[in-house]
Design a protein around this motif. Structure first.
Motif, PDB file in Angstrom:
ATOM      1  N   ALA A  37      -9.918  -1.577   4.217  1.00  0.00           N
ATOM      2  CA  ALA A  37     -11.067  -2.110   3.481  1.00  0.00           C
ATOM      3  C   ALA A  37     -10.625  -2.816   2.198  1.00  0.00           C
ATOM      4  N   THR A  63      -7.836  -6.926   2.526  1.00  0.00           N
ATOM      5  CA  THR A  63      -8.547  -7.902   3.356  1.00  0.00           C
ATOM      6  C   THR A  63      -7.986  -9.292   3.075  1.00  0.00           C
ATOM      7  N   ARG A  90      -5.461   5.948   0.712  1.00  0.00           N
ATOM      8  CA  ARG A  90      -6.479   5.204  -0.045  1.00  0.00           C
ATOM      9  C   ARG A  90      -5.744   4.196  -0.921  1.00  0.00           C
ATOM     10  N   ALA A 145     -11.142  -3.196  -6.048  1.00  0.00           N
ATOM     11  CA  ALA A 145     -11.418  -2.659  -4.706  1.00  0.00           C
ATOM     12  C   ALA A 145     -10.823  -1.264  -4.645  1.00  0.00           C
ATOM     13  N   GLY A 187     -10.638   2.005  -1.654  1.00  0.00           N
ATOM     14  CA  GLY A 187     -11.081   2.562  -0.381  1.00  0.00           C
ATOM     15  C   GLY A 187      -9.948   2.679   0.606  1.00  0.00           C
TER      16      GLY A 187
END
Ligand SMILES: Nc1ncnc2c1ncn2[C@@H]1O[C@H](COP(=O)(O)OP(=O)(O)OP(=O)(O)O)[C@@H](O)[C@H]1O
Length: 267
Positions: free
Chosen positions: A232, A235, A215, A226, A228
């Protein structure tokens, strides 16, 4: 209404955590739960607040908001109780005294030992295992000051490993390590998570972070922007808007490959 318990209860729970340094807010109302089995990469640009957050969790800085460990307020734990739950490897690898490596790693056992009692068989096993895992057992008798930068870094990680805590914090632990030792460290952190412990490590190497962490938590200006799975969080948009860079993205052996390429906006 369902009241079923979550699958992995949080080891660490932060709610509205805030830290100010020199009168300026550095960590701003940050909330985060980390469960056993997670290897969390804490990423973000210089000055985002990564070290400050880790130091606050380790109890080295006063913080506002709430921080709890397995449901108990961290502030209510004594220093030695906290040191049995949370190990912390600082960013700086300064070693002040020429003590043998084995003695230095043995300091990690301090929270588990009472008074002036000698080392138990369990203590000795923990020290040996930590030195082996960090590939420093061959330096056991050498003064810790007589090591290279990367070797010192590995000794300090071994000291924290010897603490055998459920939660392991490390501030840029991969910095200064050669590629083989970087990857060995990432594998070790994944193994610790696989053993049911929690790991939070700040990292600048987005390639390592994207490939090995379970993670990622991306910090910017003291806030989580952010959180996750690596794919994800890493990016093109986050690389551009938070780091100001473009990146190359691919997949190899089933995991993400990320390589920053250039400053965003350059041709
Ligand atoms: N003693 C201090 N007084 C005032 N500001 C400080 C102090 N220590 C750190 N800061 C500031 O707090 C902010 C966060 O610092 P921190 O070291 O947590 O960032 P970081 O994300 O770990 O950065 P890096 O990637 O460079 O290690 C920075 O802007 C820094 O200048």
């Amino acid at each position: 209404m369902s009241t079923s318990a979550p699958l992995s209860p949080a080891l660490l729970s932060l709610a509205g955590l805030s830290v100010s340094l020199g009168g300026a807010p550095v960590v701003r109302g940050l909330s985060l739960d980390v469960a056993a089995g997670e290897f969390v990469g804490l990423i973000g640009p210089n000055g985002a607040g990564k070290s400050t957050l880790l130091r606050a969790i380790a109890g080295l800085l006063p913080a506002g908001g709430t921080a709890s460990f397995r449901g108990r307020a961290l502030a209510a734990l004594s220093a030695s109780q906290r040191a049995r739950e949370i190990a912390y490897v600082p960013q700086e690898h300064e070693i002040a005294w020429p003590v043998p490596v084995e003695t230095l790693v043995g300091l990690g056992r301090t929270p588990h030992r009472s008074g002036f009692a000698g080392f138990s068989a369990r203590d000795r096993q923990a020290v040996l295992s930590a030195m082996e895992r960090m590939d420093v057992a061959r330096f056991a008798d050498r003064p810790a000051t007589a090591l290279s930068g990367g070797e010192k870094a590995r000794v300090l990680i071994a000291r924290a490993l010897a603490q055998e805590t459920p939660l392991f914090l490390a501030d840029e632990p991969a910095a200064g390590l050669d590629p083989a030792h970087q990857i060995a460290l990432m594998r070790l952190f994944r193994d610790l998570a696989g053993e049911g412990r929690g790991v939070i490590a700040s990292m600048h190497d987005l390639g390592l972070a994207g490939r090995w962490c379970t993670r990622l938590v991306l910090l910017s200006a003291g806030r989580i922007v952010a959180d996750g799975l690596p794919a994800a969080v890493l990016t093109p948009e986050n690389l551009r808007s938070i780091y100001g860079v473009t990146g190359f993205f691919a997949e190899a052996e089933g995991r993400l490959v990320v390589q920053p390429l250039d400053l965003a906006g350059r041709r």
